[in-house]
Design an enzyme around this catalytic site. Structure first.
Site, PDB file in Angstrom:
ATOM      1  N   ARG A 149       0.834  -1.218   0.000  1.00  0.00           N
ATOM      2  CA  ARG A 149       0.000   0.000   0.000  1.00  0.00           C
ATOM      3  C   ARG A 149       0.868   1.266   0.000  1.00  0.00           C
ATOM      4  O   ARG A 149       0.564   2.240   0.692  1.00  0.00           O
ATOM      5  CB  ARG A 149      -0.936   0.047   1.204  1.00  0.00           C
ATOM      6  CG  ARG A 149      -1.843  -1.134   1.366  1.00  0.00           C
ATOM      7  CD  ARG A 149      -2.946  -1.158   0.306  1.00  0.00           C
ATOM      8  NE  ARG A 149      -3.975  -2.099   0.666  1.00  0.00           N
ATOM      9  CZ  ARG A 149      -3.950  -3.396   0.358  1.00  0.00           C
ATOM     10  NH1 ARG A 149      -2.947  -3.895  -0.362  1.00  0.00           N
ATOM     11  NH2 ARG A 149      -4.923  -4.196   0.718  1.00  0.00           N
ATOM     12  N   CYS A 197     -10.397  -0.641   3.706  1.00  0.00           N
ATOM     13  CA  CYS A 197      -9.826  -0.797   5.043  1.00  0.00           C
ATOM     14  C   CYS A 197      -9.282   0.534   5.533  1.00  0.00           C
ATOM     15  O   CYS A 197      -8.595   1.257   4.794  1.00  0.00           O
ATOM     16  CB  CYS A 197      -8.715  -1.843   5.021  1.00  0.00           C
ATOM     17  SG  CYS A 197      -9.379  -3.523   4.871  1.00  0.00           S
TER      18      CYS A 197
END
Ligand code: FAD
Ligand code: EPU
Length: 278
Positions: free
Chosen positions: A151, A198
């Protein structure tokens, strides 16, 4: 090019965020103009928590030339194209490489910046080349030059991804669809309500959602925002949530768990305490 004041709540998947001056650019000349004052780049707004007061910088959106692509996926693809559109096209063409991004509602540029993906595959693994506008000019990079990690990427400061070339492998359409089905099955426990995916990065070898669940925090509600009952790492907008509600939930989790926020936070936010309803 269009310049308009818009509520960012309308341009983000969480559906919160105040106004900003939004510059929807269509040509390289627009890009050069739009970047002459402080700016932020908006993709599909699916990893953003924007303050209720909005942001003072220009918000640049990619349209026109930056949202074009050839239907065979062989050439340059605009960073404003949606990843789900490319994934569907790749399945039809019998090309493999994007399946790990099934269910990620990103634009190509946002997926590159975040190195979006799942344990089945990430954006970085599907790239051959990335074109980035930086300091008034475009430059081409190979993926190995962009510091991709979990990420995470290291784009040049202020760099705007304008186009990419994909690195896909031929594979029978049914096999591509089979891989998509595997990722789909892994996502079954995720909520359908408005979210930004998330909220926290997973710590090494663990799941933030599992840890939040273990602490009994699922269902915690502040204002109109709630830690999803389905998956502990999703904060959902029940309808009419504010950025402050959502931020207060982030702080509530971080008061008991040392988790790093995955979202990018735009503008000024302050967590209010004492508004919690369980
Ligand atoms: P934005 O949210 O608009 O922006 C994110 C960042 O990218 C910002 O820093 C922005 O400035 C920057 N950016 C955007 N476009 C450009 C550009 N052209 N050039 C330079 N910088 C740019 N993520 C995952 O990794 N895996 C998942 O499984 C996943 N599931 C999700 C499920 C749901 C239902 C939702 C809502 C989100 C999910 N996400 C997931 C989060 C999100 O989709 C990703 O982080 C995605 O990469 C964000 O892309 P975006 O285009 O929406 O970018
Ligand atoms: N779990 C719980 N309770 C919960 C949530 C999860 O016990 O409330 C358990 C699950 O049962 C499972 C484990 O934790 O045993 C892992 O859960 P899951 O498979 O849902 O994966 P995750 O690590 O929570 C990651 C990504 C998601 C991605 C899925 C795809 C991160 C932070 N999350 O979730 O990415 O979609 O895998 O399987 O890396 C995102 O980044 O925005 C995102 C949604």
């Amino acid at each position: 090019m269009k310049v308009e004041r818009l509520p960012l709540a309308k341009l983000t998947t969480l559906g919160v965020g105040g106004e900003a001056e939004v510059w929807t650019i269509e040509t390289p000349a627009d890009l050069a103009r739009a970047t002459q004052a402080p700016y932020r780049v908006l993709g599909n707004g699916s990893n953003l928590l924007v303050a209720d007061s909005g942001v003072s910088e220009r918000v640049i959106r990619l349209g026109g030339e930056f949202a074009l692509w050839d239907s065979d996926l062989g050439g340059w693809i605009g960073a404003g194209v949606l990843v789900p559109t490319l994934l569907q096209a790749s399945a039809r063409l019998g090309l493999s490489g994007l399946e790990g991004l099934h269910g990620v509602p990103a634009q190509v540029g946002g997926a590159v910046k975040m190195n979006a993906g799942t344990r089945f595959g990430e954006m970085a693994g599907a790239l051959k080349a990335v074109e980035i506008f930086h300091n008034g000019a475009v430059q081409h990079y190979s993926p190995s030059e962009l510091g991709f990690g979990y990420r995470h990427s290291q784009l040049p400061e202020g760099g705007i991804v304008t186009r990419v070339k994909l690195d896909l492998e031929p594979l029978a359409e049914e096999a591509v669809r089979g891989k998509i089905a595997l990722v789909d099955a892994a996502r079954k426990g995720q909520p359908k309500r408005k979210s930004a995916g998330c909220a926290f990065k997973n710590p090494a070898h663990d799941s933030a959602g599992r840890l939040i669940d273990q602490k009994g925090l699922k269902g915690t509600t502040i204002g109109k925002a709630m830690i999803s009952l389905e998956h502990g790492n999703f904060i959902v907008n029940l309808g009419g949530a504010t950025a402050e509600d959502i931020y207060a939930l982030i702080k509530r989790v971080q008061a008991v768990l040392p988790l790093e926020v995955e979202w990018e936070i735009w503008g000024r936010l302050e967590a209010k305490v004492g508004q919690e309803v369980i």
